[in-house]
Structure formats: structure tokens, C-alpha cells
Design a protein around this motif. Structure first.
Motif, PDB file in Angstrom:
ATOM      1  N   MET A  41       7.907  24.979  38.008  1.00  0.00           N
ATOM      2  CA  MET A  41       9.145  24.826  37.221  1.00  0.00           C
ATOM      3  C   MET A  41       9.631  23.380  37.346  1.00  0.00           C
ATOM      4  SD  MET A  41      12.647  27.080  37.562  1.00  0.00           S
ATOM      5  CE  MET A  41      11.988  28.683  37.087  1.00  0.00           C
ATOM      6  N   LYS A  42      10.071  22.838  36.199  1.00  0.00           N
ATOM      7  CA  LYS A  42      10.501  21.443  36.215  1.00  0.00           C
ATOM      8  C   LYS A  42      11.990  21.372  35.884  1.00  0.00           C
ATOM      9  CE  LYS A  42       9.007  17.380  33.742  1.00  0.00           C
ATOM     10  NZ  LYS A  42       7.968  16.801  32.901  1.00  0.00           N
ATOM     11  N   THR A  43      12.791  20.787  36.762  1.00  0.00           N
ATOM     12  CA  THR A  43      14.218  20.593  36.479  1.00  0.00           C
ATOM     13  C   THR A  43      14.590  19.181  36.934  1.00  0.00           C
ATOM     14  OG1 THR A  43      15.145  21.191  38.642  1.00  0.00           O
ATOM     15  CG2 THR A  43      14.613  23.035  37.164  1.00  0.00           C
ATOM     16  N   ALA A  44      15.845  18.815  36.693  1.00  0.00           N
ATOM     17  CA  ALA A  44      16.297  17.479  37.133  1.00  0.00           C
ATOM     18  C   ALA A  44      16.162  17.332  38.650  1.00  0.00           C
ATOM     19  CB  ALA A  44      17.746  17.267  36.706  1.00  0.00           C
ATOM     20  N   ILE A  45      16.276  18.438  39.375  1.00  0.00           N
ATOM     21  CA  ILE A  45      16.201  18.382  40.843  1.00  0.00           C
ATOM     22  C   ILE A  45      14.748  18.237  41.323  1.00  0.00           C
ATOM     23  CG2 ILE A  45      16.456  19.886  42.905  1.00  0.00           C
ATOM     24  CD1 ILE A  45      19.064  18.427  42.168  1.00  0.00           C
ATOM     25  N   THR A  46      13.815  18.958  40.690  1.00  0.00           N
ATOM     26  CA  THR A  46      12.409  18.794  41.103  1.00  0.00           C
ATOM     27  C   THR A  46      11.944  17.369  40.808  1.00  0.00           C
ATOM     28  OG1 THR A  46      11.551  19.617  38.977  1.00  0.00           O
ATOM     29  CG2 THR A  46      11.812  21.239  40.730  1.00  0.00           C
ATOM     30  N   GLU A  47      12.426  16.841  39.677  1.00  0.00           N
ATOM     31  CA  GLU A  47      12.036  15.465  39.314  1.00  0.00           C
ATOM     32  C   GLU A  47      12.641  14.452  40.286  1.00  0.00           C
ATOM     33  OE1 GLU A  47      10.058  14.702  36.122  1.00  0.00           O
ATOM     34  OE2 GLU A  47       9.611  16.579  37.135  1.00  0.00           O
ATOM     35  N   MET A  48      13.920  14.652  40.603  1.00  0.00           N
ATOM     36  CA  MET A  48      14.621  13.685  41.466  1.00  0.00           C
ATOM     37  C   MET A  48      14.002  13.627  42.866  1.00  0.00           C
ATOM     38  SD  MET A  48      18.649  13.660  42.496  1.00  0.00           S
ATOM     39  CE  MET A  48      19.183  13.207  40.866  1.00  0.00           C
ATOM     40  N   PHE A  49      13.642  14.791  43.405  1.00  0.00           N
ATOM     41  CA  PHE A  49      13.183  14.825  44.800  1.00  0.00           C
ATOM     42  C   PHE A  49      11.657  14.913  44.931  1.00  0.00           C
ATOM     43  CE2 PHE A  49      17.603  16.719  45.494  1.00  0.00           C
ATOM     44  CZ  PHE A  49      18.144  15.495  45.875  1.00  0.00           C
ATOM     45  N   GLY A  50      10.958  14.995  43.814  1.00  0.00           N
ATOM     46  CA  GLY A  50       9.497  15.040  43.875  1.00  0.00           C
ATOM     47  C   GLY A  50       8.974  16.317  44.510  1.00  0.00           C
ATOM     48  N   ILE A  51       9.584  17.452  44.155  1.00  0.00           N
ATOM     49  CA  ILE A  51       9.176  18.743  44.730  1.00  0.00           C
ATOM     50  C   ILE A  51       8.683  19.670  43.616  1.00  0.00           C
ATOM     51  CG2 ILE A  51      10.612  18.613  46.799  1.00  0.00           C
ATOM     52  CD1 ILE A  51      12.804  20.145  45.369  1.00  0.00           C
ATOM     53  N   ALA A  52       7.915  20.703  44.006  1.00  0.00           N
ATOM     54  CA  ALA A  52       7.320  21.593  42.999  1.00  0.00           C
ATOM     55  C   ALA A  52       8.312  22.631  42.492  1.00  0.00           C
ATOM     56  CB  ALA A  52       6.089  22.287  43.586  1.00  0.00           C
ATOM     57  N   HIS A  53       9.178  23.120  43.388  1.00  0.00           N
ATOM     58  CA  HIS A  53      10.100  24.207  43.034  1.00  0.00           C
ATOM     59  C   HIS A  53      11.549  23.788  43.301  1.00  0.00           C
ATOM     60  CE1 HIS A  53       6.400  26.382  42.987  1.00  0.00           C
ATOM     61  NE2 HIS A  53       6.273  26.399  44.304  1.00  0.00           N
ATOM     62  N   PRO A  54      12.484  24.240  42.449  1.00  0.00           N
ATOM     63  CA  PRO A  54      13.878  23.784  42.609  1.00  0.00           C
ATOM     64  C   PRO A  54      14.635  24.583  43.679  1.00  0.00           C
ATOM     65  CG  PRO A  54      13.709  25.165  40.658  1.00  0.00           C
ATOM     66  CD  PRO A  54      12.327  25.092  41.248  1.00  0.00           C
ATOM     67  N   ILE A  55      14.096  24.559  44.890  1.00  0.00           N
ATOM     68  CA  ILE A  55      14.668  25.338  45.993  1.00  0.00           C
ATOM     69  C   ILE A  55      14.850  24.421  47.197  1.00  0.00           C
ATOM     70  CG2 ILE A  55      14.310  27.269  47.584  1.00  0.00           C
ATOM     71  CD1 ILE A  55      12.608  28.616  45.423  1.00  0.00           C
ATOM     72  N   ILE A  56      16.078  24.361  47.693  1.00  0.00           N
ATOM     73  CA  ILE A  56      16.386  23.511  48.849  1.00  0.00           C
ATOM     74  C   ILE A  56      16.806  24.403  50.015  1.00  0.00           C
ATOM     75  CG2 ILE A  56      17.898  21.659  49.710  1.00  0.00           C
ATOM     76  CD1 ILE A  56      18.171  20.636  46.854  1.00  0.00           C
ATOM     77  N   GLN A  57      16.402  24.006  51.201  1.00  0.00           N
ATOM     78  CA  GLN A  57      16.853  24.693  52.423  1.00  0.00           C
ATOM     79  C   GLN A  57      17.984  23.858  53.009  1.00  0.00           C
ATOM     80  OE1 GLN A  57      14.727  23.411  55.701  1.00  0.00           O
ATOM     81  NE2 GLN A  57      16.731  23.756  56.647  1.00  0.00           N
TER      82      GLN A  57
END
Ligand SMILES: Cc1cc2nc3c(=O)[nH]c(=O)nc-3n(C[C@H](O)[C@H](O)[C@H](O)COP(=O)(O)O)c2cc1C
Length: 334
Positions: A1-17
Motif C-alpha cells: 500500500m502506498k500513502t504519503a506516510i509510506t513515501e515519507m518514511f520509506g516503509i512498505a506498510h502505513p503502520i507505525i509502532q
């Protein structure tokens, strides 16, 4: 999944711990990042900047994916040496900071000069707008449901998230009450670009806490959290236990005259007793209402994979299924 957050942080999924005291060690942060989310080490759990530097190095050994460090700005007179903690983050090559508590304004120049992206945790639209104005890259919008400090506005995410979407230009993630694919899809529908989870990540195999904590989370229902320290305007949502009952009794007795010293035994030094020793009645430790949605103890990868697969099914099957063949045509007419 691609969102502004995955793009900003260079991660595959928009999930933060989210950063969690005595939970956010390298083991958990590394596991979340390896599973495609953004893991966060809790800066102040490390008693000195030197220890934080070691924890960052340990996390680099566990993952080659991006991870962040949480810096919580506490309402205290004897502040930790934040500039040194920021130096440890910078020198450790960490490019993402999750800030929380008070405004990070004073530290923004140092963070930005080091090329660190800042996601600030806020419990209101006005604080989110302030974060945007001082140059934060993103916001973690934390609703009243959340484990930890929900602020004093008591605003649940069903209102807070769409309000944040109405006002903010920078991307934000939904935080508080997030547990599964339903949370993620709902958060995206309300304008968020991802979600931040705290309590859910404690009940995972990799979370380096005592098994009693994980079992207590699985056993608890959505009715089992309590709000403490309201009279001090430092409200915290915690899991009820014998220590918390004692604390609430003192709060009832003292009323508006409550001082932090009155509840010292129930709030100070509790985290190591709970998280390391598994003493579940030691006192107040943060926990979200989302415990009612946590029924198992998967690995972090199982949890994140399940969320992403279920989210895709929810969007493709359940949501688009509601539209029906003629929906587009009727929309055009309308
Ligand atoms: C045990 C625990 C400890 C936490 N410690 C911190 C902390 O030190 N700093 C911080 O910014 N947030 C802390 N939080 C808040 C989480 O980062 C996150 O915002 C919150 O848990 C989200 O709500 P949820 O529990 O409903 O997912 C803590 C939460 C929990 C459950």
C-alpha cells in the motif's frame, strides 16, 4: 500500500509502532521495521544518551530498514538532557523522530539540521496545526481512546481524525484504538495516511515484556481501562489493577487538592515492575481501550501481514461491493 506516510518514511506498510516506555526496545522496533512498518525505540527508557546510542546500534544490527526514536518532552523541572539525546539519534544515523508530550519547537532546528523527519504526537487539532506551523513533517493524531496520555479534550477519533483532515496540510496517521485492518481502512477513510499502534504491539511475540503483560492484555475487555491523574491535568489511560484502584481511591479522597506526591507509590517506578517482573498490580501503566480488540499474541510479522491482507479484502470486497453496478451512473445523475 502506498500513502504519503509510506513515501515519507520509506516503509512498505502505513503502520507505525508508537514509542512505549519499557516496551520500545530494539527487539520490537527491529521486528516492526523488518515486517515493513516503522518501528520506534523509546528514547527516555534508555536512562542516558550513551545507552540510547547503544540501543540504536543494537537496532541497526537487527534491521537494515528505517526505524525511528521517540522523544517524549515531559512536564518536568529536571528535564533530561534532550540535546544529548538528539545527538545520539543524529550520530546513530536515525532519520526519523517521533516527538510527544510538549511541543518540540525548541528542538526543531537541531532535528532539521540533522535531516531528521519529525512526526509529532498530538491529541487536538490546534496542537496538530502548531506542529505543522513549526515544521513537523507529519502528525500522529491521538484520540481519547489511546493508551497513555490522551490530553484533556476527550475527543475520540471518529471526530478528531476528520477534523484533522479538514485542517492539516501535512500527512497524519491515526493513533489510539487502532488494532487491525478495520482500524486501518477506517483511518484511511477519515483522511489519515496510516495508523500508529501502541497497545496492540505489546501483545506480540517479539515485545520484550513479561508474559503476564501480554496475557493481561488478551484477558482484558474494552471496559478495563481507567483514567488517572485528571486533577493534575496529566491524564493517563491505564489498565485497571489493584495499584490503580488504590490510586483512584486517593484521588477520590484528595479531590482537586491532589498532588503528584500523594500518588507517588502508584505511578513512580512502576514500568520495570510491570514490564520486566510481571507484577501486574504494581500501579499505573498505559494501556488503550483497544485491549477489547486484542485476542491473540502473534508475531509482529503475522500481525502486520494479517492487517495488510485483510485491509485489501475489506477495500476490494466489502467496500466496493456496496457500490453495485449502477452506482456510478446514479452518482453522475446526482
Ligand atoms: C505501555 C505504553 C507506554 C507508552 N509510553 C509512551 C511514551 O513513553 N512516549 C509516548 O510518546 N507515548 C507512549 N505511549 C503511547 C503510544 O506511543 C501510542 O501513542 C498509544 O499507545 C496509542 O494508543 P493505543 O494504545 O490505543 O494504540 C505508550 C503507550 C503504552 C500502551
Amino acid at each position: 500500500m502506498k500513502t504519503a506516510i509510506t513515501e515519507m518514511f520509506g516503509i512498505a506498510h502505513p503502520i507505525i509502532q508508537g514509542g512505549m516506555h519499557y516496551v520500545g526496545f530494539a527487539e520490537l522496533a527491529g521486528a516492526v521495521s523488518n515486517a515493513g512498518g516503522l518501528g520506534i525505540i523509546t528514547g527516555l527508557t534508555q536512562r542516558t544518551p550513551e545507552l540510547l546510542a547503544k540501543e540504536i546500534a543494537r537496532c541497526h544490527d537487527l534491521t537494515d530498514k528505517p526505524f525511528g526514536v521517540n522523544l517524549t518532552f515531559l512536564p518536568t523541572f529536571s528535564a533530561p538532557p534532550y540535546p544529548e539525546y538528539i545527538a545520539a539519534i543524529r550520530e546513530g544515523g536515525v532519520k526519523i523522530a517521533e516527538t510527544a508530550g510538549r511541543s518540540p519547537e525548541q528542538y526543531m532546528p537541531a532535528l532539521k539540521a540533522a535531516g531528521i523527519k519529525v512526526i509529532h504526537k498530538c491529541t487536538s487539532v490546534r496542537h496538530s496545526l502548531k506542529a505543522e506551523q513549526i515544521g513537523c513533517d507529519a502528525v500522529s493524531v491521538d484520540g481519547f481512546e489511546c493508551g497513555g496520555h490522551p490530553g484533556e479534550d476527550d475527543m475520540p477519533n471518529m471526530i478528531l481524525l476528520p477534523r484533522a483532515a479538514e485542517e492539516l496540510k501535512i500527512p497524519f496517521v491515526a493513533s489510539g484504538g487502532m488494532a487491525d485492518a478495520r482500524s486501518l481502512v477506517a483511518a484511511l477513510a477519515m483522511g489519515a495516511a496510516g495508523m500508529n499502534m501502541g497497545t496492540r504491539f505489546i501483545a506480540t511475540k517479539e515485545a520484550p515484556v513479561h508474559d503476564n503483560v501480554k496475557k493481561a492484555i488478551v484477558a482484558a475487555s474494552e471496559l478495563d481501562t481507567r483514567l488517572v491523574m485528571r486533577a493534575l491535568r496529566n491524564t493517563e489511560r491505564v489498565l485497571k489493577n489493584a495499584g490503580v484502584e488504590r490510586l483512584l481511591e486517593i484521588e477520590r479522597e484528595k479531590g482537586s487538592k491532589l498532588q503528584i506526591s500523594d500518588i507517588h507509590d502508584e505511578v513512580a517506578g512502576v514500568y520495570p515492575k510491570v514490564m520486566i517482573d510481571g507484577d501486574m498490580d504494581a500501579g499505573a501503566w498505559s494501556c488503550g481501550m483497544v485491549v477489547g480488540l486484542i485476542h491473540d499474541i502473534p508475531t509482529v510479522k503475522e500481525l502486520i501481514d494479517r492487517i495488510m491482507v485483510d485491509a485489501e479484502c475489506l477495500i476490494r470486497d466489502r467496500l466496493t461491493g456496496f457500490l453495485g453496478a449502477e452506482s456510478k451512473a446514479s452518482l453522475k445523475v446526482a
